[in-house]
Motif scaffolding. Sequence first.
Motif, PDB file in Angstrom:
ATOM      1  N   TYR A   1     -42.503   6.242  23.532  1.00  0.00           N
ATOM      2  CA  TYR A   1     -41.719   7.446  23.830  1.00  0.00           C
ATOM      3  C   TYR A   1     -41.577   7.654  25.335  1.00  0.00           C
ATOM      4  N   ARG A   2     -40.361   7.889  25.790  1.00  0.00           N
ATOM      5  CA  ARG A   2     -40.139   8.273  27.182  1.00  0.00           C
ATOM      6  C   ARG A   2     -38.983   9.256  27.248  1.00  0.00           C
ATOM      7  N   SER A   3     -39.083  10.213  28.138  1.00  0.00           N
ATOM      8  CA  SER A   3     -38.067  11.244  28.251  1.00  0.00           C
ATOM      9  C   SER A   3     -36.864  10.710  29.012  1.00  0.00           C
TER      10      SER A   3
ATOM     11  N   THR B   1     -46.398   5.910  26.195  1.00  0.00           N
ATOM     12  CA  THR B   1     -45.185   5.455  26.877  1.00  0.00           C
ATOM     13  C   THR B   1     -45.014   3.944  26.724  1.00  0.00           C
ATOM     14  N   HIS B   2     -46.031   3.280  26.221  1.00  0.00           N
ATOM     15  CA  HIS B   2     -45.957   1.834  25.960  1.00  0.00           C
ATOM     16  C   HIS B   2     -47.036   1.450  24.952  1.00  0.00           C
ATOM     17  N   THR B   3     -46.870   0.275  24.346  1.00  0.00           N
ATOM     18  CA  THR B   3     -47.875  -0.176  23.378  1.00  0.00           C
ATOM     19  C   THR B   3     -49.051  -0.877  24.067  1.00  0.00           C
ATOM     20  N   SER B   4     -49.044  -0.915  25.410  1.00  0.00           N
ATOM     21  CA  SER B   4     -50.191  -1.489  26.129  1.00  0.00           C
ATOM     22  C   SER B   4     -51.480  -0.735  25.800  1.00  0.00           C
ATOM     23  N   THR B   5     -51.353   0.511  25.341  1.00  0.00           N
ATOM     24  CA  THR B   5     -52.517   1.306  24.930  1.00  0.00           C
ATOM     25  C   THR B   5     -53.347   0.568  23.876  1.00  0.00           C
ATOM     26  N   VAL B   6     -52.676  -0.220  23.034  1.00  0.00           N
ATOM     27  CA  VAL B   6     -53.399  -0.884  21.937  1.00  0.00           C
ATOM     28  C   VAL B   6     -54.296  -1.995  22.483  1.00  0.00           C
ATOM     29  N   GLN B   7     -53.945  -2.534  23.678  1.00  0.00           N
ATOM     30  CA  GLN B   7     -54.871  -3.471  24.351  1.00  0.00           C
ATOM     31  C   GLN B   7     -56.237  -2.813  24.514  1.00  0.00           C
ATOM     32  N   ILE B   8     -56.206  -1.567  24.996  1.00  0.00           N
ATOM     33  CA  ILE B   8     -57.458  -0.865  25.308  1.00  0.00           C
ATOM     34  C   ILE B   8     -58.259  -0.608  24.032  1.00  0.00           C
TER      35      ILE B   8
ATOM     36  N   PRO C   1     -49.390  -2.738  36.981  1.00  0.00           N
ATOM     37  CA  PRO C   1     -50.758  -2.350  37.368  1.00  0.00           C
ATOM     38  C   PRO C   1     -51.828  -3.052  36.531  1.00  0.00           C
ATOM     39  N   PHE C   2     -51.483  -3.357  35.269  1.00  0.00           N
ATOM     40  CA  PHE C   2     -52.513  -3.862  34.350  1.00  0.00           C
ATOM     41  C   PHE C   2     -52.611  -5.371  34.294  1.00  0.00           C
ATOM     42  N   THR C   3     -51.787  -6.083  35.091  1.00  0.00           N
ATOM     43  CA  THR C   3     -51.891  -7.554  35.109  1.00  0.00           C
ATOM     44  C   THR C   3     -51.892  -8.059  36.547  1.00  0.00           C
ATOM     45  N   GLU C   4     -52.580  -9.177  36.758  1.00  0.00           N
ATOM     46  CA  GLU C   4     -52.592  -9.809  38.072  1.00  0.00           C
ATOM     47  C   GLU C   4     -52.963 -11.282  37.909  1.00  0.00           C
TER      48      GLU C   4
ATOM     49  N   PHE D   1     -54.456 -13.077  28.803  1.00  0.00           N
ATOM     50  CA  PHE D   1     -53.111 -12.642  29.185  1.00  0.00           C
ATOM     51  C   PHE D   1     -52.585 -11.564  28.251  1.00  0.00           C
ATOM     52  N   ALA D   2     -51.547 -10.898  28.728  1.00  0.00           N
ATOM     53  CA  ALA D   2     -50.895  -9.862  27.922  1.00  0.00           C
ATOM     54  C   ALA D   2     -49.401  -9.918  28.214  1.00  0.00           C
ATOM     55  N   PHE D   3     -48.624  -9.480  27.264  1.00  0.00           N
ATOM     56  CA  PHE D   3     -47.205  -9.254  27.555  1.00  0.00           C
ATOM     57  C   PHE D   3     -46.667  -8.162  26.646  1.00  0.00           C
ATOM     58  N   GLY D   4     -45.530  -7.618  27.060  1.00  0.00           N
ATOM     59  CA  GLY D   4     -44.934  -6.539  26.272  1.00  0.00           C
ATOM     60  C   GLY D   4     -43.424  -6.606  26.371  1.00  0.00           C
ATOM     61  N   MET D   5     -42.763  -6.284  25.260  1.00  0.00           N
ATOM     62  CA  MET D   5     -41.285  -6.290  25.299  1.00  0.00           C
ATOM     63  C   MET D   5     -40.732  -5.256  24.336  1.00  0.00           C
TER      64      MET D   5
ATOM     65  N   LEU E   1     -38.946  -9.688  29.147  1.00  0.00           N
ATOM     66  CA  LEU E   1     -40.274  -9.089  28.942  1.00  0.00           C
ATOM     67  C   LEU E   1     -41.096  -9.109  30.217  1.00  0.00           C
ATOM     68  N   GLY E   2     -42.198  -8.338  30.185  1.00  0.00           N
ATOM     69  CA  GLY E   2     -43.175  -8.320  31.272  1.00  0.00           C
ATOM     70  C   GLY E   2     -44.470  -8.933  30.787  1.00  0.00           C
ATOM     71  N   SER E   3     -45.170  -9.624  31.711  1.00  0.00           N
ATOM     72  CA  SER E   3     -46.377 -10.334  31.274  1.00  0.00           C
ATOM     73  C   SER E   3     -47.320 -10.545  32.449  1.00  0.00           C
ATOM     74  N   GLY E   4     -48.472 -11.081  32.153  1.00  0.00           N
ATOM     75  CA  GLY E   4     -49.390 -11.433  33.223  1.00  0.00           C
ATOM     76  C   GLY E   4     -50.794 -11.662  32.712  1.00  0.00           C
TER      77      GLY E   4
ATOM     78  N   SER F   1     -39.056   1.036  20.413  1.00  0.00           N
ATOM     79  CA  SER F   1     -40.189   0.251  19.887  1.00  0.00           C
ATOM     80  C   SER F   1     -40.521  -0.877  20.842  1.00  0.00           C
ATOM     81  N   GLN F   2     -41.798  -1.166  20.920  1.00  0.00           N
ATOM     82  CA  GLN F   2     -42.252  -2.283  21.740  1.00  0.00           C
ATOM     83  C   GLN F   2     -43.192  -3.148  20.922  1.00  0.00           C
ATOM     84  N   VAL F   3     -43.379  -4.377  21.393  1.00  0.00           N
ATOM     85  CA  VAL F   3     -44.485  -5.158  20.850  1.00  0.00           C
ATOM     86  C   VAL F   3     -45.306  -5.669  22.029  1.00  0.00           C
ATOM     87  N   GLU F   4     -46.588  -5.466  21.899  1.00  0.00           N
ATOM     88  CA  GLU F   4     -47.536  -5.876  22.920  1.00  0.00           C
ATOM     89  C   GLU F   4     -48.299  -7.082  22.385  1.00  0.00           C
ATOM     90  N   ALA F   5     -48.705  -7.978  23.280  1.00  0.00           N
ATOM     91  CA  ALA F   5     -49.571  -9.078  22.833  1.00  0.00           C
ATOM     92  C   ALA F   5     -50.762  -9.143  23.777  1.00  0.00           C
TER      93      ALA F   5
HETATM   94  N1  DAH Z   1     -46.174  -1.905  29.327  1.00  0.00           N
HETATM   95  C1  DAH Z   1     -45.024  -2.464  30.008  1.00  0.00           C
HETATM   96  C2  DAH Z   1     -43.841  -1.529  29.848  1.00  0.00           C
HETATM   97  O1  DAH Z   1     -43.849  -0.695  29.018  1.00  0.00           O
HETATM   98  C3  DAH Z   1     -44.680  -3.804  29.444  1.00  0.00           C
HETATM   99  C4  DAH Z   1     -45.700  -4.834  29.818  1.00  0.00           C
HETATM  100  C5  DAH Z   1     -45.600  -5.541  30.996  1.00  0.00           C
HETATM  101  C6  DAH Z   1     -46.776  -5.076  28.989  1.00  0.00           C
HETATM  102  C7  DAH Z   1     -46.527  -6.485  31.366  1.00  0.00           C
HETATM  103  C8  DAH Z   1     -47.737  -6.035  29.333  1.00  0.00           C
HETATM  104  C9  DAH Z   1     -47.586  -6.738  30.538  1.00  0.00           C
HETATM  105  O2  DAH Z   1     -48.774  -6.307  28.571  1.00  0.00           O
HETATM  106  O3  DAH Z   1     -48.504  -7.654  30.872  1.00  0.00           O
HETATM  107  O4  DAH Z   1     -42.886  -1.671  30.565  1.00  0.00           O
END
Ligand code: DAH
Length: 361
Positions: free
Chosen positions: A202-204, A176-183, A258-261, A312-316, A289-292, A215-219
């Motif tokens: 992918y989301r329904s 549902t997001h590319t945050s999986t690639v962080q793991i 949930p994954f950033t603080e 740190f991480a972010f995704g957009m 974008l979202g980040s943290g 498509s997303q890009v995660e950092a």
């Molecule tokens: N995974 C989030 C989403 O799909 C986007 C995101 C937000 C990624 C914050 C991150 C983050 O790495 O720190 O909406």
Amino acid sequence: MSDTLDQLQDALLGDVNGAGDLDTLETVRVAALGKKGRITAEMKNLGGLSPDERKERGQALNKIKEAVASAINLRKEALEDAALNERLQAESIDVSLPVRPEEMGRLHPISQTWDEIVAIFGEMGFTVAEGPDIEDDFHNFTALNIPPEHPARQEHDTFYLQGEDGQIDYEKVLRTHTSTVQIHTMQNQEPPIRIIAPGRTYRSDSDMTHTPMFSQVEALVIDKKTHFGHLKGCLQDFLSAYFEVDNLPLRFRSSYFPFTEPSAEVDIQCCWRDGELVVGEGDDWMEILGSGMVHPNVLRACGLDPDEYQGFAFGMGIERIAMLKYGIPDLRTFFDADLRWLRHYGFLPMEAASLIRGLSV
Ligand code: DAH
């Protein structure tokens, strides 16, 4: 040689040299030397002559035969050469001619934006990481600090796959997001880590601003002393470079993931002028974008000690930032495969995105 034989030779040689192509020459050859040819007929008549006459006329006929045969060979060579030259002329290619103005294919705006993102982060020293589109629960949720009862699971409208028994297999999800690639990255690679992960998600969900696939890009940056200031600087550089606006004004709004603080959503300054969005001017803000800072639980789930490492991480959304930069109003058109749309919004394939040449020229 008698007059008639001279005439015969002249006539035959005349026919040979007058043959304009190989087919005609063959007809001439058969008419002279073939079984029913004129020379052959003359030879047959020799039997009725006296021995002396026969010898003389026979020798004369043999000479004519040889002369005609060699003339045919010469003529054949000449005709073959001429045919070859004609073919070479007809098939030659003038390499100095300009390229034909043929219709060229176009790069899809997603590919272009993806290339631009990779060019910018590549310049900053990031590498590109990948993960699978079909994930397990751990990588998509649990390791990202989204336990089974967490409400964020509902918000994701997850596609699950069917197991072999035909029932839903909750262990197989389309990410549902590319945050999986962080793991995956933290499980497989020692810090320092500095990656981006562009990919499909992918989301329904389906309306003007949502499509089931997007498509997303995660950092992700993990090191011993990476802090929020680095996150800000990195986003400032990236967003200014991407939108091609010097020092693009940004706004960090505190948020929750949930994954950033702590977590922050980032807005870019913008305004609307004549129905078009102008980035980097005005009094409006557009969420981008979202980040943290990576949550200690996420580090722990990947076997990293949060007392030693942080980052740190972010995704957009890639389509979203493409829509904003290139003025594309409807997300769904990205997936319509409409050639007219692609000709209008697509990019020339040879104009590779690079920071040196300019990203989107
Ligand atoms: N995974 C989030 C989403 O799909 C986007 C995101 C937000 C990624 C914050 C991150 C983050 O790495 O720190 O909406």
